[in-house]
Design an enzyme around this catalytic site. Structure first.
Site, PDB file in Angstrom:
ATOM      1  CE1 TYR A 142     -61.777   3.491  58.062  1.00 37.76           C
ATOM      2  CE2 TYR A 142     -62.751   1.469  58.889  1.00 37.76           C
ATOM      3  CZ  TYR A 142     -61.629   2.222  58.604  1.00 37.76           C
ATOM      4  OH  TYR A 142     -60.381   1.731  58.857  1.00 37.76           O
ATOM      5  CG  ASP A 237     -68.189  -2.031  53.534  1.00 37.99           C
ATOM      6  OD1 ASP A 237     -68.304  -3.112  54.146  1.00 37.99           O
ATOM      7  OD2 ASP A 237     -67.259  -1.225  53.744  1.00 37.99           O
ATOM      8  CE  LYS A 265     -66.662  -4.053  61.799  1.00 42.93           C
ATOM      9  NZ  LYS A 265     -65.793  -3.437  62.750  1.00 42.93           N
TER      10      LYS A 265
HETATM   11  N1  PMP Z   1     -66.099  -1.578  56.086  1.00 43.25           N
HETATM   12  C1  PMP Z   1     -66.882  -1.254  57.130  1.00 43.25           C
HETATM   13  C2  PMP Z   1     -68.312  -0.870  56.889  1.00 43.25           C
HETATM   14  C3  PMP Z   1     -66.362  -1.271  58.423  1.00 43.25           C
HETATM   15  O1  PMP Z   1     -67.135  -0.926  59.456  1.00 43.25           O
HETATM   16  C4  PMP Z   1     -65.009  -1.654  58.608  1.00 43.25           C
HETATM   17  C5  PMP Z   1     -64.376  -1.682  59.990  1.00 43.25           C
HETATM   18  N2  PMP Z   1     -65.071  -1.203  61.034  1.00 43.25           N
HETATM   19  C6  PMP Z   1     -64.258  -1.993  57.495  1.00 43.25           C
HETATM   20  C7  PMP Z   1     -64.840  -1.949  56.250  1.00 43.25           C
HETATM   21  C8  PMP Z   1     -62.836  -2.416  57.636  1.00 43.25           C
HETATM   22  O2  PMP Z   1     -62.762  -3.647  58.265  1.00 43.25           O
HETATM   23  P1  PMP Z   1     -61.433  -4.082  59.048  1.00 43.25           P
HETATM   24  O3  PMP Z   1     -61.327  -3.184  60.227  1.00 43.25           O
HETATM   25  O4  PMP Z   1     -61.690  -5.518  59.390  1.00 43.25           O
HETATM   26  O5  PMP Z   1     -60.299  -3.933  58.096  1.00 43.25           O
END
Ligand code: PMP
Length: 427
Positions: A142, A237, A265
């Site tokens: 994701y 990511d 995060k």
């Molecule tokens: N990349 C990863 C690996 C994530 O786990 C997340 C959210 N859990 C995101 C991108 C997107 O981040 P956000 O919810 O702050 O938009």
């Protein structure tokens, strides 16, 4: 009727599904979402006055626990200076200098407001740098909710991509390729055929959004090698793994060097912050230095920057990670003997996979290898724990987190509650 139930009825009238992010609605575990009024340390409190030992931890940012007093102090002091400046400011500079000084693969970075924005912007930079449109992602990874990433593969590498969301323009389907995790031969074939069209490959180097699926080092190295050979950029990511597996996240732990990297995060200490960064020549493409436009009214918000800075300072020495690893080892020991649950853990990230059938081959590395009954098996366990005052993320496929506010007794309590829940369901 509990106050949570009453509030949920009201929320359904004014917001889709009654929530502002889908998993919060409890759709995959059933029942009414618990409305939380606040938290402290490892605990959450609901509007009906019940307390829960929390292992969701806001899905990852709260590595210090809820309302950590040291982070709080930094936030309160930032509030006193005004909470939005919209100018150049020293607070984002301090955070950017800390990150770039400690993480050599981040030569330059830009703060944004979420992980989604970070990933979306990194892809734009990759497209500008390569003059190519397509992006390769991996099944089960994701990367936020920008159009380009809301797609997974059909069956196999040759399959038509299929969208995970309505509302995506058809062109997006052509420009996102999806490959399976843990399949080097498949990856080589894909690069052979499509490598020259790829602006970038993006991966969660520790996939943590479809359960926790640790990858073999050889697989990640093959990806890096293929990217280099075909002129595609490698985007790691690290929105979850950054500052979580260690101060330098997965990149530091593995030695894998990304061209671009995304954070979120923890970098905002629980406030809305994301960041993308990497090679200076690539980041110099970003406006106003270069032609790739990306901006934000609230970007580098000073209160959020203060929370991020206070959090990273608490983590900088490395002692925090030793503490978290020791607690993780306790968790392994406490849950290791339980039948019907598989524990996959990396540092302070853990995933409990409930499998009523015989145990699968471990570790699980792909979404397809997760036992088919895992989602259904999770529901009664989730509610069994909730009834005993333990809050797991409300989905079978979300990972749980330990924080610096968790103690050995909390881990024991989780094991005891699981034993109790299993006993009841077996009876
Ligand atoms: N990349 C990863 C690996 C994530 O786990 C997340 C959210 N859990 C995101 C991108 C997107 O981040 P956000 O919810 O702050 O938009």
């Amino acid at each position: 009727m509990s106050l949570s139930e009453e509030l949920f009825r009201r929320a359904l009238r004014v917001s889709p599904g009654g929530v502002h992010s889908p998993v919060r609605a409890f759709r995959s575990v059933g029942g009414t979402p618990v409305f939380m009024s606040g938290g402290g340390g490892a605990m959450l409190r609901d509007v009906d006055g019940r307390e829960y030992l929390d292992f969701c931890m806001a899905f990852g940012p709260l590595i210090c626990g809820h309302a950590d007093p040291r982070v709080r102090e930094a936030v309160v002091s930032a509030l006193g200076r005004g909470w939005s400046l919209g100018t150049a400011d020293p607070y984002s500079l301090e955070l950017a200098e800390l990150v770039t000084a400690r993480l050599p693969w981040v030569q330059s970075l830009r703060f944004v407001n979420s992980g989604t924005e970070a990933v979306m912007s990194a892809l734009r930079v990759a497209r500008a740098a390569t003059g190519r449109a397509r992006v390769l992602k991996f099944e089960g990874c994701y990367h936020g909710h920008a159009d380009a990433f809301l797609i997974r593969a059909g069956s196999g590498l040759a399959g038509q991509p299929e969208a995970d969301s309505a509302g995506l323009p058809p062109a997006v389907l052509n420009d996102t390729l999806v490959a399976p995790l843990d399949d080097i031969a498949g990856l080589e074939r894909l690069f052979q055929e499509e490598g020259q069209t790829l602006a970038a490959a993006i991966i969660e180097p520790l996939p943590a959004n479809h359960g926790l699926l640790p990858q073999r080092a050889e697989f990640l190295q093959a990806l890096a090698r293929l990217c280099r050979a075909h002129g595609a950029l490698l985007i790691l990511d690290e929105v979850i793994s950054g500052f979580r597996l260690g101060f330098g996240g997965f990149a530091q732990a593995s030695g894998l060097v990304p061209d671009l990297v995304t954070y979120g995060k923890i970098i905002g200490g629980g406030f809305p912050v994301g960041a993308y960064g990497g090679r200076r020549d690539l980041m110099e493409l970003v406006a106003p230095a270069g032609p790739v436009y990306q901006a934000g009214t609230l970007s580098a918000n000073p209160v959020a920057m203060a929370a991020g800075l206070a959090t990273l300072k608490l983590l900088e020495s490395g002692e925090a990670y030793r503490q978290l690893e020791a607690l993780g080892a306790r968790l392994d020991a406490a849950l290791g003997e339980l039948e019907g649950v598989t524990v996959q853990r990396e540092g302070s990230i853990f995933w409990l996979c409930f499998d009523p059938a015989a145990g699968p081959a471990l570790p699980l590395r792909t979404p397809r290898s997760i036992p088919a009954g895992a989602a259904a098996a999770f529901k009664p366990v989730f509610h069994g724990l909730l009834g005993q005052g333990i809050y797991l993320p409300p989905s079978a496929f979300e990972v749980s987190f330990l924080s610096l506010a968790h103690e050995e007794s909390h881990v024991e309590r989780l094991a005891e509650a699981l034993r109790h829940t299993f006993g009841r369901h077996a009876a």
